[in-house]
Design a protein around this motif. Structure first.
Motif, PDB file in Angstrom:
ATOM      1  N   UNK A  77     -21.875  85.138  11.317  1.00  0.00           N
ATOM      2  CA  UNK A  77     -23.303  85.362  10.708  1.00  0.00           C
ATOM      3  C   UNK A  77     -23.282  85.138   9.403  1.00  0.00           C
ATOM      4  N   UNK A  78     -24.333  84.872   8.733  1.00  0.00           N
ATOM      5  CA  UNK A  78     -24.258  84.567   7.281  1.00  0.00           C
ATOM      6  C   UNK A  78     -25.716  85.044   6.879  1.00  0.00           C
ATOM      7  N   UNK A  79     -25.761  85.294   5.403  1.00  0.00           N
ATOM      8  CA  UNK A  79     -27.034  85.520   4.772  1.00  0.00           C
ATOM      9  C   UNK A  79     -27.649  84.547   4.222  1.00  0.00           C
ATOM     10  N   UNK A  80     -28.964  84.397   4.962  1.00  0.00           N
ATOM     11  CA  UNK A  80     -29.746  83.098   4.453  1.00  0.00           C
ATOM     12  C   UNK A  80     -30.300  83.627   3.039  1.00  0.00           C
ATOM     13  N   UNK A  81     -30.931  82.451   2.593  1.00  0.00           N
ATOM     14  CA  UNK A  81     -31.296  82.423   1.170  1.00  0.00           C
ATOM     15  C   UNK A  81     -32.600  83.341   0.946  1.00  0.00           C
TER      16      UNK A  81
END
Length: 203
Positions: free
Chosen positions: A121-125
């Motif tokens: 998972x990653x953090x979107x802008x």
């Protein structure tokens, strides 16, 4: 002449508008506090609200009605400006809804942490989470990670609105969300993935 002066004062008072601007610096401080508490699993401390003391003194004892009127108008305007300045300087995060949402996010963080570290998972802008590498998640865990991400995003959206509501300015929600978006990325731990200018980067 006196009647004209009183009328002019009334018109001037009616035109006085106190603009309370979004407290950007306070919002960044609040965002950092909440995010660090979530990631450290430390319960957030309620933020003290500034005490506003009324400057309105006892009614004038003078019999001169015009003098009393001017004095009360001056005190009312001074009090309104002082209140507005106090509101600009702080952002409250002490409400039952905010405490409930942050507690929920604290409990969820331990389950998300491994997926952050693996890059699944990653953090979107915009500050919300996204499953960026489903292939790195074992098949048996994919449903879980999707549910975690959906629940986390729902809580984040609700938190922004709750903060705006707690401060009496529901229209601030977009600015609060924008502030949190940058602070989620800023507070990301080493190895986590985040989105910048449409591309994924690793801290």
């Amino acid at each position: 002449m006196k009647k004209f002066s009183v009328l002019g004062m009334l018109m001037l008072t009616a035109c006085v508008t106190i603009n309370i601007y979004f407290p950007a610096a306070a919002a960044e401080k609040v965002a950092d506090e909440i995010i660090k508490n979530i990631q450290d699993n430390v319960p957030p401390k309620p933020q003290d609200k500034p005490e506003l003391k009324s400057k309105l003194g006892p009614a004038s004892q003078r019999s001169d009605l015009q003098t009393s009127f001017y004095r009360l108008m001056d005190q009312a305007i001074t009090f309104a400006i002082s209140s507005a300045q106090a509101a600009e300087a702080d952002l409250s995060i002490d409400s039952p809804e905010i405490r409930q949402l942050t507690a929920s996010m604290e409990r969820r963080f331990s389950s998300l942490q491994g997926f952050y570290a693996s890059g699944a998972i990653g953090i979107r802008s915009d500050g919300l989470l996204m499953v960026r590498d489903a292939a790195s998640v074992p098949l048996k865990d994919r449903n879980q990670v999707n549910k975690l991400v959906a629940s986390e995003n729902a809580d984040r959206q609700a938190l922004y609105q709750a903060i705006a509501n707690a401060n009496g300015h529901p229209e601030w929600v977009t600015q609060i969300k924008s502030t949190f978006a940058t602070r989620w990325i800023s507070n990301a731990q080493s190895g986590w993935w985040y989105q910048a200018a449409g591309a994924w980067k690793q801290k």
